[in-house]
Write a protein that holds these residues in place. Structure first.
Motif, mmCIF file in Angstrom:
data_model
loop_
_atom_site.group_PDB
_atom_site.id
_atom_site.type_symbol
_atom_site.label_atom_id
_atom_site.label_comp_id
_atom_site.label_asym_id
_atom_site.label_seq_id
_atom_site.Cartn_x
_atom_site.Cartn_y
_atom_site.Cartn_z
ATOM 1 N N MET A 28 0.834 -1.202 0.000
ATOM 2 C CA MET A 28 0.000 0.000 0.000
ATOM 3 C C MET A 28 0.869 1.254 0.000
ATOM 4 S SD MET A 28 -2.933 1.491 -0.155
ATOM 5 C CE MET A 28 -4.200 0.279 0.189
ATOM 6 N N LYS A 29 1.932 1.269 0.774
ATOM 7 C CA LYS A 29 2.807 2.437 0.815
ATOM 8 C C LYS A 29 3.390 2.713 -0.562
ATOM 9 C CE LYS A 29 7.078 4.160 2.869
ATOM 10 N NZ LYS A 29 8.189 3.860 3.784
ATOM 11 N N LYS A 30 3.855 1.685 -1.233
ATOM 12 C CA LYS A 30 4.422 1.843 -2.578
ATOM 13 C C LYS A 30 3.375 2.446 -3.527
ATOM 14 C CE LYS A 30 6.244 -1.020 -6.292
ATOM 15 N NZ LYS A 30 6.530 -2.391 -6.701
ATOM 16 N N ALA A 31 2.152 1.950 -3.471
ATOM 17 C CA ALA A 31 1.082 2.466 -4.331
ATOM 18 C C ALA A 31 0.771 3.924 -4.000
ATOM 19 C CB ALA A 31 -0.171 1.607 -4.180
ATOM 20 N N MET A 32 0.686 4.235 -2.719
ATOM 21 C CA MET A 32 0.338 5.601 -2.321
ATOM 22 C C MET A 32 1.437 6.591 -2.666
ATOM 23 S SD MET A 32 -1.702 4.871 1.244
ATOM 24 C CE MET A 32 -1.873 6.588 1.682
ATOM 25 N N TRP A 69 -8.938 0.302 4.712
ATOM 26 C CA TRP A 69 -8.310 0.260 6.036
ATOM 27 C C TRP A 69 -6.799 0.459 5.914
ATOM 28 C CZ3 TRP A 69 -4.595 -2.335 8.755
ATOM 29 C CH2 TRP A 69 -4.618 -2.168 10.146
ATOM 30 N N TRP A 70 -6.201 -0.232 4.960
ATOM 31 C CA TRP A 70 -4.752 -0.122 4.782
ATOM 32 C C TRP A 70 -4.340 1.253 4.291
ATOM 33 C CZ3 TRP A 70 -1.151 -2.955 6.889
ATOM 34 C CH2 TRP A 70 -1.515 -4.197 7.396
ATOM 35 N N ALA A 71 -5.126 1.872 3.422
ATOM 36 C CA ALA A 71 -4.805 3.223 2.957
ATOM 37 C C ALA A 71 -4.809 4.196 4.139
ATOM 38 C CB ALA A 71 -5.793 3.666 1.882
ATOM 39 N N LYS A 72 -5.786 4.063 5.027
ATOM 40 C CA LYS A 72 -5.855 4.947 6.197
ATOM 41 C C LYS A 72 -4.678 4.699 7.134
ATOM 42 C CE LYS A 72 -7.799 8.174 8.522
ATOM 43 N NZ LYS A 72 -7.826 9.524 7.945
ATOM 44 N N THR A 73 -4.339 3.440 7.366
ATOM 45 C CA THR A 73 -3.214 3.098 8.240
ATOM 46 C C THR A 73 -1.909 3.688 7.708
ATOM 47 O OG1 THR A 73 -4.289 1.071 8.972
ATOM 48 C CG2 THR A 73 -1.886 1.157 9.201
ATOM 49 N N VAL A 74 -1.679 3.515 6.422
ATOM 50 C CA VAL A 74 -0.447 4.028 5.809
ATOM 51 C C VAL A 74 -0.463 5.556 5.801
ATOM 52 C CG1 VAL A 74 0.909 4.108 3.685
ATOM 53 C CG2 VAL A 74 -0.064 1.938 4.460
ATOM 54 N N GLN A 75 -1.612 6.153 5.482
ATOM 55 C CA GLN A 75 -1.711 7.619 5.480
ATOM 56 C C GLN A 75 -1.366 8.193 6.847
ATOM 57 O OE1 GLN A 75 -5.341 9.215 6.593
ATOM 58 N NE2 GLN A 75 -3.795 10.636 7.313
ATOM 59 N N LEU A 76 -1.928 7.626 7.918
ATOM 60 C CA LEU A 76 -1.641 8.117 9.269
ATOM 61 C C LEU A 76 -0.166 7.966 9.619
ATOM 62 C CD1 LEU A 76 -4.795 6.742 11.100
ATOM 63 C CD2 LEU A 76 -4.244 9.162 10.707
ATOM 64 N N ASP A 77 0.438 6.849 9.225
ATOM 65 C CA ASP A 77 1.849 6.613 9.494
ATOM 66 C C ASP A 77 2.725 7.585 8.708
ATOM 67 O OD1 ASP A 77 4.034 4.988 10.683
ATOM 68 O OD2 ASP A 77 4.405 4.422 8.583
ATOM 69 N N LEU A 78 2.463 7.732 7.418
ATOM 70 C CA LEU A 78 3.278 8.624 6.596
ATOM 71 C C LEU A 78 3.102 10.076 7.020
ATOM 72 C CD1 LEU A 78 2.957 7.006 3.055
ATOM 73 C CD2 LEU A 78 4.804 6.767 4.728
ATOM 74 N N GLU A 79 1.916 10.423 7.466
ATOM 75 C CA GLU A 79 1.695 11.778 7.978
ATOM 76 C C GLU A 79 2.491 11.986 9.277
ATOM 77 O OE1 GLU A 79 -2.000 14.810 8.903
ATOM 78 O OE2 GLU A 79 -2.450 12.731 8.398
ATOM 79 N N ALA A 80 2.505 10.988 10.145
ATOM 80 C CA ALA A 80 3.272 11.083 11.397
ATOM 81 C C ALA A 80 4.757 11.228 11.124
ATOM 82 C CB ALA A 80 3.016 9.851 12.260
#
Length: 97
Positions: A28-32, A69-80
């Motif tokens: 998901m991170k790679k895609a985002m 769910w995974w997009a939100k998890t990765v978004q929150l992590d990358l934002e942090a």
């Protein structure tokens, strides 16, 4: 190591770390990172998820299941971690600084 876990942060809960499936997170991170640009105000959560799904592994995300769910998890992590920034818009939008 199909079940390897990695630690992720949540910008909304500083200092809180959660362990999640490393393969799904990485896919998901790679895609985002591919689809989110530095253009402001950025993309909504729905736009990010919808644009990411075609770039995801069909083995890890059959028919895009759990992608939201995974997009939100990765978004929150990358934002942090400062990789994504949140625009002060309604609905919320994210972009690369």
């Amino acid at each position: 190591m199909a079940d390897a876990k990695i630690e992720v942060e949540n910008v909304n809960v500083p200092g809180h770390v959660t362990r999640v499936d490393g393969a799904k997170y990485s896919d998901m991170k790679k895609a985002m990172l591919r689809i989110v640009t530095s253009d402001t105000p950025g993309m909504t959560a729905k736009e990010i998820k919808d644009a990411a799904v075609p770039h995801l592994s069909s083995t890890l995300f059959p028919e895009g299941k759990t992608a939201g769910w995974w997009a939100k998890t990765v978004q929150l992590d990358l934002e942090a971690k400062g990789v994504f920034r949140r625009s002060d818009t309604k609905p919320l939008r994210w972009y690369k600084p």
